[in-house]
Design a protein around this motif. Structure first.
Motif, short mmCIF file in Angstrom:
data_model
loop_
_atom_site.label_atom_id
_atom_site.label_comp_id
_atom_site.label_asym_id
_atom_site.label_seq_id
_atom_site.Cartn_x
_atom_site.Cartn_y
_atom_site.Cartn_z
N ASN A 45 0.88 -1.16 0.00
CA ASN A 45 0.00 0.00 0.00
C ASN A 45 0.92 1.21 0.00
N LEU A 46 1.13 1.79 -1.16
CA LEU A 46 2.12 2.85 -1.30
C LEU A 46 1.47 4.22 -1.33
N ASP A 47 2.10 5.17 -0.65
CA ASP A 47 1.70 6.58 -0.71
C ASP A 47 2.99 7.34 -1.03
N ILE A 48 3.12 7.77 -2.27
CA ILE A 48 4.36 8.36 -2.73
C ILE A 48 4.17 9.83 -3.05
N PRO A 56 6.58 21.57 -5.22
CA PRO A 56 6.02 20.30 -4.75
C PRO A 56 5.07 19.69 -5.78
N VAL A 57 5.18 18.40 -5.94
CA VAL A 57 4.31 17.68 -6.88
C VAL A 57 3.48 16.71 -6.06
N GLU A 58 2.17 16.78 -6.20
CA GLU A 58 1.29 15.88 -5.44
C GLU A 58 0.66 14.86 -6.33
#
Length: 58
Positions: A45-48, A56-58
């Motif tokens: 379960n990745l949150d990158i 900043p890039v979301e």
């Protein structure tokens, strides 16, 4: 390699059949490796988040 459509089938004529079979075997092997990699990645379960300098890039 030549091909044509006969009714609802695609017919392919290959002159160097051994090389063609080798490529099919290679595709099969690489497909299995890719499926295994995808299966393993699904466990995470990745949150990158990425940050490039001051933007900043979301």
């Amino acid at each position: 390699m030549e091909g044509y459509i006969d009714s609802n089938k695609v017919r392919i004529s290959v002159t160097n059949i051994e090389q063609f079979r080798g490529l099919l075997d290679r595709v099969d092997s690489e497909m299995k490796q890719l499926e295994e990699t995808i299966r393993q990645l699904k466990r995470f379960n990745l949150d990158i988040e990425f940050n490039f300098g001051s933007i900043p890039v979301e």
